[in-house]
Design a protein around this motif. Sequence first.
Motif, PDB file in Angstrom:
ATOM      1  N   ALA A 170     -22.737   5.874  -3.840  1.00 51.88           N
ATOM      2  CA  ALA A 170     -22.089   7.028  -4.471  1.00 51.88           C
ATOM      3  C   ALA A 170     -21.479   7.951  -3.426  1.00 51.88           C
ATOM      4  CB  ALA A 170     -23.099   7.785  -5.327  1.00 51.88           C
ATOM      5  N   GLU A 171     -22.179   8.155  -2.300  1.00 49.51           N
ATOM      6  CA  GLU A 171     -21.655   9.014  -1.238  1.00 49.51           C
ATOM      7  C   GLU A 171     -20.397   8.412  -0.611  1.00 49.51           C
ATOM      8  OE1 GLU A 171     -24.648   9.886   1.632  1.00 49.51           O
ATOM      9  OE2 GLU A 171     -26.131  10.500   0.145  1.00 49.51           O
ATOM     10  N   ILE A 172     -20.422   7.103  -0.362  1.00 53.61           N
ATOM     11  CA  ILE A 172     -19.266   6.431   0.234  1.00 53.61           C
ATOM     12  C   ILE A 172     -18.078   6.491  -0.727  1.00 53.61           C
ATOM     13  CG2 ILE A 172     -18.362   4.189   0.966  1.00 53.61           C
ATOM     14  CD1 ILE A 172     -21.135   3.612   2.135  1.00 53.61           C
ATOM     15  N   GLU A 173     -18.338   6.245  -2.005  1.00 52.43           N
ATOM     16  CA  GLU A 173     -17.267   6.312  -2.996  1.00 52.43           C
ATOM     17  C   GLU A 173     -16.649   7.702  -3.035  1.00 52.43           C
ATOM     18  OE1 GLU A 173     -18.797   5.007  -6.733  1.00 52.43           O
ATOM     19  OE2 GLU A 173     -18.867   2.890  -6.146  1.00 52.43           O
ATOM     20  N   GLU A 174     -17.487   8.740  -3.052  1.00 56.69           N
ATOM     21  CA  GLU A 174     -16.974  10.111  -3.095  1.00 56.69           C
ATOM     22  C   GLU A 174     -16.132  10.420  -1.867  1.00 56.69           C
ATOM     23  OE1 GLU A 174     -20.251  12.755  -3.575  1.00 56.69           O
ATOM     24  OE2 GLU A 174     -20.789  12.002  -5.568  1.00 56.69           O
ATOM     25  N   THR A 175     -16.560   9.937  -0.708  1.00 55.18           N
ATOM     26  CA  THR A 175     -15.818  10.194   0.527  1.00 55.18           C
ATOM     27  C   THR A 175     -14.458   9.512   0.499  1.00 55.18           C
ATOM     28  OG1 THR A 175     -17.874  10.420   1.773  1.00 55.18           O
ATOM     29  CG2 THR A 175     -15.870   9.982   3.037  1.00 55.18           C
ATOM     30  N   ILE A 176     -14.413   8.262   0.070  1.00 55.21           N
ATOM     31  CA  ILE A 176     -13.138   7.546   0.020  1.00 55.21           C
ATOM     32  C   ILE A 176     -12.198   8.193  -0.995  1.00 55.21           C
ATOM     33  CG2 ILE A 176     -12.056   5.332  -0.535  1.00 55.21           C
ATOM     34  CD1 ILE A 176     -14.612   3.997   0.579  1.00 55.21           C
ATOM     35  N   LEU A 177     -12.737   8.615  -2.124  1.00 53.59           N
ATOM     36  CA  LEU A 177     -11.915   9.311  -3.118  1.00 53.59           C
ATOM     37  C   LEU A 177     -11.379  10.621  -2.554  1.00 53.59           C
ATOM     38  CD1 LEU A 177     -14.064   8.650  -6.310  1.00 53.59           C
ATOM     39  CD2 LEU A 177     -11.770   7.775  -5.871  1.00 53.59           C
ATOM     40  N   ALA A 178     -12.217  11.331  -1.794  1.00 53.39           N
ATOM     41  CA  ALA A 178     -11.769  12.597  -1.194  1.00 53.39           C
ATOM     42  C   ALA A 178     -10.684  12.350  -0.151  1.00 53.39           C
ATOM     43  CB  ALA A 178     -12.962  13.321  -0.563  1.00 53.39           C
ATOM     44  N   ALA A 218      -8.569   9.885  -0.096  1.00 50.59           N
ATOM     45  CA  ALA A 218      -7.346   9.502  -0.796  1.00 50.59           C
ATOM     46  C   ALA A 218      -6.665  10.717  -1.424  1.00 50.59           C
ATOM     47  CB  ALA A 218      -7.665   8.465  -1.869  1.00 50.59           C
ATOM     48  N   ALA A 219      -7.479  11.678  -1.878  1.00 49.66           N
ATOM     49  CA  ALA A 219      -6.924  12.830  -2.588  1.00 49.66           C
ATOM     50  C   ALA A 219      -6.279  13.849  -1.654  1.00 49.66           C
ATOM     51  CB  ALA A 219      -8.024  13.504  -3.415  1.00 49.66           C
ATOM     52  N   ARG A 220      -6.762  13.939  -0.412  1.00 49.23           N
ATOM     53  CA  ARG A 220      -6.269  15.008   0.449  1.00 49.23           C
ATOM     54  C   ARG A 220      -4.945  14.677   1.127  1.00 49.23           C
ATOM     55  NH1 ARG A 220     -10.508  15.045   5.577  1.00 49.23           N
ATOM     56  NH2 ARG A 220      -9.597  13.297   6.754  1.00 49.23           N
ATOM     57  N   GLY A 221      -4.514  13.394   1.074  1.00 46.88           N
ATOM     58  CA  GLY A 221      -3.217  13.017   1.623  1.00 46.88           C
ATOM     59  C   GLY A 221      -3.267  12.766   3.118  1.00 46.88           C
ATOM     60  N   GLY A 222      -2.188  12.188   3.633  1.00 45.51           N
ATOM     61  CA  GLY A 222      -2.099  11.911   5.062  1.00 45.51           C
ATOM     62  C   GLY A 222      -2.731  10.606   5.483  1.00 45.51           C
ATOM     63  N   VAL A 277       0.864  -1.181   0.000  1.00 43.34           N
ATOM     64  CA  VAL A 277       0.000   0.000   0.000  1.00 43.34           C
ATOM     65  C   VAL A 277       0.897   1.226   0.000  1.00 43.34           C
ATOM     66  CG1 VAL A 277      -1.845   1.230   1.183  1.00 43.34           C
ATOM     67  CG2 VAL A 277      -1.721  -1.269   1.332  1.00 43.34           C
ATOM     68  N   PRO A 278       0.777   2.088  -1.001  1.00 44.36           N
ATOM     69  CA  PRO A 278       1.657   3.265  -1.063  1.00 44.36           C
ATOM     70  C   PRO A 278       1.341   4.272   0.027  1.00 44.36           C
ATOM     71  CG  PRO A 278      -0.002   3.366  -2.793  1.00 44.36           C
ATOM     72  CD  PRO A 278      -0.143   2.022  -2.150  1.00 44.36           C
ATOM     73  N   ALA A 279       2.341   5.017   0.460  1.00 44.60           N
ATOM     74  CA  ALA A 279       2.125   6.095   1.433  1.00 44.60           C
ATOM     75  C   ALA A 279       1.201   7.137   0.822  1.00 44.60           C
ATOM     76  CB  ALA A 279       3.459   6.713   1.826  1.00 44.60           C
ATOM     77  N   ASP A 280       0.181   7.536   1.589  1.00 45.15           N
ATOM     78  CA  ASP A 280      -0.805   8.527   1.140  1.00 45.15           C
ATOM     79  C   ASP A 280      -1.502   8.090  -0.146  1.00 45.15           C
ATOM     80  OD1 ASP A 280       0.002  10.016   3.293  1.00 45.15           O
ATOM     81  OD2 ASP A 280       1.220  11.404   2.129  1.00 45.15           O
ATOM     82  N   GLY A 281      -1.642   6.795  -0.340  1.00 43.57           N
ATOM     83  CA  GLY A 281      -2.277   6.286  -1.549  1.00 43.57           C
ATOM     84  C   GLY A 281      -3.213   5.140  -1.247  1.00 43.57           C
ATOM     85  N   ILE A 328      -3.432   4.495   8.256  1.00 46.04           N
ATOM     86  CA  ILE A 328      -3.838   3.564   7.203  1.00 46.04           C
ATOM     87  C   ILE A 328      -5.196   2.979   7.561  1.00 46.04           C
ATOM     88  CG2 ILE A 328      -2.491   1.669   8.238  1.00 46.04           C
ATOM     89  CD1 ILE A 328      -2.159   0.678   5.252  1.00 46.04           C
ATOM     90  N   LEU A 329      -6.082   2.958   6.582  1.00 45.94           N
ATOM     91  CA  LEU A 329      -7.454   2.510   6.767  1.00 45.94           C
ATOM     92  C   LEU A 329      -7.678   1.273   5.912  1.00 45.94           C
ATOM     93  CD1 LEU A 329     -10.325   3.193   7.912  1.00 45.94           C
ATOM     94  CD2 LEU A 329     -10.679   4.551   5.836  1.00 45.94           C
ATOM     95  N   LEU A 330      -8.166   0.194   6.547  1.00 43.80           N
ATOM     96  CA  LEU A 330      -8.456  -1.054   5.849  1.00 43.80           C
ATOM     97  C   LEU A 330      -9.967  -1.189   5.724  1.00 43.80           C
ATOM     98  CD1 LEU A 330      -5.566  -1.381   7.116  1.00 43.80           C
ATOM     99  CD2 LEU A 330      -6.010  -3.835   7.192  1.00 43.80           C
ATOM    100  N   LEU A 331     -10.448  -1.250   4.483  1.00 43.94           N
ATOM    101  CA  LEU A 331     -11.878  -1.291   4.215  1.00 43.94           C
ATOM    102  C   LEU A 331     -12.240  -2.588   3.502  1.00 43.94           C
ATOM    103  CD1 LEU A 331     -12.357   2.342   2.846  1.00 43.94           C
ATOM    104  CD2 LEU A 331     -12.983   1.512   5.114  1.00 43.94           C
TER     105      LEU A 331
END
Length: 230
Positions: free
Chosen positions: A168-176, A178-182, A24-28, A152-155
């Motif tokens: 759709a809401e859950i997908e958008e949240t996970i994408l957000a 992942a995008a914000r880093g940390g 799993v990549p850092a911040d990815g 790190i979050l395991l889903l």
Amino acid sequence: MLQIENVRVGYQRSTVLHGVSVEVPADGVAAVLGHNGAGKSTLLRAAVGLLTPSAGTVRLDGEDITRRKPHERVARGMAYVPQGQQAFPHLTTAENLQLVADGRRRGREAVAEALDLFPALRAFSSRRAGLLSGGQRQQLAIARALVTGPRILLLDEPTEGIQPSVVAEIEETILALAARGGLSVLLVEQHVGFAMRAAQRYYVLEAGRVTSSGEGGRDAERSVREALSV
């Protein structure tokens, strides 16, 4: 961030994973895909310490945690959301979140941030979790994990069995997230399109072995679907 190397693990005398390696990549985000029974949930249980490998290693940020207990992994920044939209059914939404937040330095702020990610939960803060819909309970389960402030979050299949609007809401949240880093994410998912939008790396499991892997992204979606159709 997380390295699972040549892990062999199973239940009693039955081996489920046969030398599986996942990074799993850092911040990815790394996505693990496969049909039912491929070993995806077993992989997450080994990563979080609920199963101990008979061979191989698990490293978190370079540290060998293969023999560490689950609570020790949580203390090092790991959070796990298993299948099943799990929550304490007789506690309210707010109480479920507060139970995790109590004693944490940024507990109140963490709860507020989690509710910002899932605004629908605010409207049901006083409702018992057992009376929420499956999608709302899944949002609550992810929010509870985020309150711990993980690195790190395991889903485990966060969109399984949930109505499309909430998916759709859950997908958008996970994408957000992942995008914000940390935050790094190890995502087990059946929805190939979503997984490839979110992931920088993907792994396809079949009968406890990695049969295909590569870089994520939309261009990889066709390759993944072909690997899953075999």
